[in-house]
Design a protein around this motif. Structure first.
Motif, PDB file in Angstrom:
ATOM      1  N   GLU B 131       0.825  -1.209   0.000  1.00 34.15           N
ATOM      2  CA  GLU B 131       0.000   0.000   0.000  1.00 34.15           C
ATOM      3  C   GLU B 131       0.854   1.253   0.000  1.00 34.15           C
ATOM      4  OE1 GLU B 131      -2.305  -0.789   3.407  1.00 34.15           O
ATOM      5  OE2 GLU B 131      -0.821  -0.047   4.825  1.00 34.15           O
ATOM      6  N   THR B 132       0.329   2.283  -0.633  1.00 32.72           N
ATOM      7  CA  THR B 132       1.087   3.507  -0.867  1.00 32.72           C
ATOM      8  C   THR B 132       0.179   4.715  -0.681  1.00 32.72           C
ATOM      9  OG1 THR B 132       2.218   2.264  -2.601  1.00 32.72           O
ATOM     10  CG2 THR B 132       2.610   4.597  -2.556  1.00 32.72           C
ATOM     11  N   VAL B 133       0.735   5.767  -0.122  1.00 39.82           N
ATOM     12  CA  VAL B 133       0.013   7.035  -0.104  1.00 39.82           C
ATOM     13  C   VAL B 133      -0.089   7.496  -1.553  1.00 39.82           C
ATOM     14  CG1 VAL B 133       0.137   9.466   0.594  1.00 39.82           C
ATOM     15  CG2 VAL B 133       0.840   7.665   2.193  1.00 39.82           C
ATOM     16  N   SER B 134      -1.289   7.857  -2.026  1.00 42.72           N
ATOM     17  CA  SER B 134      -1.396   8.242  -3.428  1.00 42.72           C
ATOM     18  C   SER B 134      -2.197   9.529  -3.575  1.00 42.72           C
ATOM     19  CB  SER B 134      -1.989   7.104  -4.253  1.00 42.72           C
ATOM     20  OG  SER B 134      -3.381   7.090  -4.113  1.00 42.72           O
ATOM     21  N   ILE B 135      -2.172  10.047  -4.788  1.00 44.28           N
ATOM     22  CA  ILE B 135      -2.742  11.377  -5.038  1.00 44.28           C
ATOM     23  C   ILE B 135      -3.879  11.276  -6.044  1.00 44.28           C
ATOM     24  CG2 ILE B 135      -2.221  13.708  -5.924  1.00 44.28           C
ATOM     25  CD1 ILE B 135       0.800  12.886  -5.204  1.00 44.28           C
ATOM     26  N   LEU B 136      -4.946  11.985  -5.754  1.00 42.39           N
ATOM     27  CA  LEU B 136      -6.081  12.067  -6.674  1.00 42.39           C
ATOM     28  C   LEU B 136      -6.264  13.553  -6.980  1.00 42.39           C
ATOM     29  CD1 LEU B 136      -8.209  10.018  -7.768  1.00 42.39           C
ATOM     30  CD2 LEU B 136      -9.610  10.550  -5.782  1.00 42.39           C
TER      31      LEU B 136
END
Lengths: 480, 368
Positions: B131-136
């Motif tokens: 899991e990864t911190v991601s950007i929307l």
């Protein structure tokens, strides 16, 4: 039939690091207020990530090298899952697949001679918390101070065969780990705990019998009693069919002197080990390995031989000193100042030991400044301070580790007097005040002189050469 | 910029529930690391967006607050707030691909950066190995700005990569010469292929059968890690506690039975089974080996191609209870299981080599 007992030990040792294994909380939990050393990480709250305390790996490697193990140069951490209220995250981070050290060897010595005990592995892991049962309120409290305190578990092969060997083995582990300064190993403090795996088989057989495990033993005496009890129980079961032995975990009740099968619920379970994805494999490069190797202490046997060769100590003195690294350091520091090995050894062994006994301390709790001891030895051997006063100064050094023997002796009027005039006047006054002692002495009672001598010494506060005083005193008494 | 956080990021001044009844009203003692980094770059936190229970479902439909549905289709809360311009961008946990699916279906950009380049400190742990911190975000420019704020080494995260690696994320080249299309996933990618070709990119089709194995392997790894990570929620220390119990075992059982949703329970049981002594080598260890094989297959592709193109979703809308998240995640699993960066733009997904975020954002610019 003759039987032999086959014993393997799993020894948990708390590592003496300042902080816990995966967070920066203090690892010194013994005696602290409940839950004073906790943070969201060691309380198992979500969101904190484990960051390996490098010092724990240092200590794990040191322990491995002290026990002649091979070091896994890539060592990994794994998760072990089980539910218990003292385990806040419901998993323990431990080493299952690639422990820090494997394949070791420890030599023990008992009345039957020397023996090699093989070490299967040493792995690093985090400790669990403590449950405190309140009987009055019928509640249980949880103390997380101990959670994530670093441990090593030392797993032996089933190479031990008696309570005596087990005791010798534990004693040897303690000595080696204390030499390396990685652990306190004090069973009474819970910094060393022991699981005993035991089975019995006909002597000479190479087939192992049914094995039972006794967990969390916390005193050597209890372990010895438990081994004797379990051995007898196994033999009785085999010979008299009093019960059917099953592989199980048993609880040792040291007060009743019996072991009990634990509920299967407490022992059953699949720990579902898997690699902890949050802890990257620890890679021990050559630089790191060499640094730890170079930091290892001289082994007790090597030190003992050197004390005999280099300092000319007797085998007995060398043996006594090398029982404890703290004592060795005290001796070596004292020697470096006073340059007299025999004196340094005598003071370190007999005088220091008698004070430790009085204060109910172990050798390893020794905290006096060895250099100061060396100065004290010089003061006594040069006749500046009487031996009795020297012992008083030593006792004071246990209270105040920064104490300077010379200034303490001066401040407390413990410097020997060479003033024979003073000695004579004191002796005269003592003799004149006790004519009965004089006549007793003259009628042949040697003891009477000793009483006068003691009174004089007391008047002089011990600051007088005994030989000088004796000569002066005899002259005065004879002149009466 | 105003940033909305999904509810897997811990916040001191707002509750963090991870979409679960288990953590209703839970207050963290600390903030996620990304919050400090966003604030240091001058951004503000606009609020929080609901997630499905522990964030591994399709779009958030398993949230304790219920599914968001509009026009008969599932919606995602974070995407909805960016779409409605209530926030300029969202920070999400890409546990099992939800931000990528949400971006594909609502015409947004989603960037899942290379594993280890954005700190996971202060995020609710679910499937930590992937899991990864991601950007929307609504635009590539916004996405890039948020990325610049959050990327960087963090000592508090043991999996955080060195600063030199993190720098590559922001400073890598953005040249794109060749892109491979993974045929094994099907789907109509012709529009994206056409755009790339028009921009001088050489587009080739490769079979890529091995990448279909990512789904099963990821489902095993994710479930096992999830099972372990949610075992801390036991009703003893914080969170939901059952009213009725006698003894500690019943306290555990009743609290978890009452607070956890059905999908989560299924995954816990499955994950627990994969780690049993009997199954570890047969199942879990095999999944780890599949992960390695897939990584190697990607490495082989990236020796020749700058990126690979594949769908992000099977359909542009999901009717409730019609799509299985453990099948649908076949599109997102290859990047999840390998930790490779992935971008969704123009409704399709592009996976790049580690630290090739600039390549991906360049392609995203072309596609959107």
């Amino acid at each position: 039939m003759q039987y032999e007992t086959v014993i393997g030990l799993e020894v948990h040792v708390e590592l003496a690091t300042n902080s816990k294994i995966f967070c920066s909380c203090s690892a010194h939990s013994f005696g602290a207020e409940p839950n004073a050393h906790v943070c969201p990480a060691c309380c198992g709250m979500p969101g904190m990530l484990p960051v390996v305390n490098k010092r724990v790996v240092d200590y794990g490697m040191k322990a491995g090298l002290m026990l002649n193990c091979d070091i896994n140069r890539v060592t990994t951490f794994d998760k072990k899952s089980y539910y218990y209220p003292d385990l806040p995250a419901a998993y323990q981070t431990t080493q299952w697949f690639a422990p820090v050290a494997v394949n070791g060897l420890v030599e023990i010595e008992t009345s039957k001679g020397k023996k090699q005990v093989r070490i299967k592995q040493i792995h690093m892991e985090e400790d669990a918390g403590k449950l405190v049962h309140d009987i009055r309120e019928d509640t249980t409290h949880v103390d997380y101070n101990r959670t994530s305190v670093p441990l090593i578990e030392i797993v032996s092969q089933p190479d031990l065969s008696s309570a005596e060997e087990v005791e010798a083995y534990l004693e040897r582990l303690k000595t080696l780990l204390r030499y390396a300064k990685v652990a306190e190993c004090e069973m009474a403090h819970g910094t060393m705990r022991c699981d005993v795996n035991l089975s019995v088989r006909p002597a000479g057989s190479d087939v192992l019998g049914v094995r039972t495990e006794m967990k969390n033993m916390n005193s050597v005496e209890a372990i010895k009693r438990a081994i004797e009890y379990e051995t007898a129980r196994h033999i009785d079961a085999i010979e008299n069919h009093t019960e059917v032995l099953v592989q199980e975990t048993r609880r040792w009740d040291d007060i009743k002197g019996k072991s009990y099968a634990m509920r299967t619920k407490e022992t059953a379970g699949d720990y579902r080990y898997f690699p902890d994805p949050n802890v990257m494999p620890v890679v021990i490069d050559d630089e790191w390995f060499d640094r730890i190797k170079a930091s290892l202490p001289e082994f007790p046997e090597v030190k003992r031989a050197r004390y005999m060769d280099e300092y000319g100590l007797t085998a007995y003195d060398a043996e006594q000193l090398t029982k404890s690294i703290a004592l060795c350091e005290c001796f070596e520091a004292a020697y470096s100042v006073c340059k007299n090995a025999k004196d340094a050894a005598n003071w370190s062994i007999s005088e220091v030991m008698s004070i430790l006994n009085v204060r109910k301390m172990t050798y390893d709790q020794l905290n006096i400044n060895g250099h100061a001891l060396g100065e004290l030895i010089l003061l006594v051997s040069e006749g500046k301070v009487g031996r009795a006063n020297g012992k008083k100064i030593l006792a004071a050094m246990f209270e105040d580790t920064a104490l300077q023997p010379l200034s303490f002796a001066e401040a407390n009027h413990m410097i020997m007097s060479n003033d024979t005039g003073l000695i004579e006047s004191v002796a005269k006054a003592v003799v004149e005040a006790d004519p009965k002692a004089v006549s007793d002495y003259k009628s042949g009672k040697e003891k009477a002189l000793m009483a006068l001598f003691g009174k004089c010494m007391k008047e002089l506060k011990g600051n007088c050469d005994p030989q000088t005083l004796r000569e002066i005193l005899v002259n005065i008494v004879n002149a009466q | 910029m105003k940033i909305v956080l999904d509810d897997l990021l811990l916040t001191k001044d707002m509750p963090t529930t991870a979409g679960s009844r288990m953590l209703a009203g839970y207050r963290s003692l600390f903030d996620a690391e990304v919050i400090a980094r966003l604030q240091a770059a001058g951004h503000t936190v606009a609020g929080k967006a609901a997630v499905g229970e522990f964030g591994f479902d399709l779009l958030g439909e398993t949230s304790a607050d219920g599914a968001l549905i509009a026009n008969g289709a599932l919606q995602n809360a974070a995407a909805k707030s960016v779409k409605a311009r209530k926030a300029d961008a969202a920070i999400c946990m890409d546990v099992n691909g939800y931000p990528r699916r949400a971006a594909a279906q609502s015409g947004l950009i989603s960037l899942k950066p290379t594993y280890g380049t954005v700190s996971r400190f202060g995020t609710i742990p679910v499937a930590c190995s992937g899991e990864t911190v991601s950007i929307l975000a609504a635009s590539v420019a916004d996405c890039r700005e948020v990325l610049r704020a959050v990327v960087g080494h963090d000592d508090k995260d043991g999996t955080s990569l060195p600063a030199s690696d993190c720098d590559r994320v922001l400073q890598g080249a953005d040249t794109v010469r060749k892109v491979a299309v993974l045929d094994v996933f099907g789907g109509d990618l012709s529009k994206a292929e056409q755009i790339l070709t028009e921009n001088g990119v050489d587009v080739c089709h490769v079979d890529g059968k091995i990448f279909a194995a990512a789904r099963a392997a990821w489902n095993i790894l994710m479930s096992a890690e999830l099972c372990n990570n949610v075992s801390r929620y036991d009703g003893v220390k914080y969170g939901y506690r059952a009213q009725n119990f006698t003894g500690i075992d019943e306290l555990y059982t009743n609290s978890r039975t009452e607070a956890f949703g059905d999908l989560l329970k299924t995954v816990i049981l499955f994950g627990s089974e994969t780690l049993s002594t009997d199954n570890y080598m047969k199942v879990y260890d095999k999944a780890l080996r599949v992960r390695r094989v897939i990584k190697e297959a990607f490495e082989a592709l990236f020796a020749e191609y700058d990126a690979v193109l594949l769908p992000a979703v099977s359909a542009m809308t999901y009717a409730p209870d019609t799509v299985d998240p453990f099948v649908e995640n076949g599109y997102t699993a290859p990047a999840s299981i390998t930790g490779l960066p992935a971008v969704v733009a123009g409704g399709v997904q592009v996976i790049g080599n580690a630290f090739s975020e600039n390549v991906l954002l360049h392609i995203a610019q072309l596609l959107s």
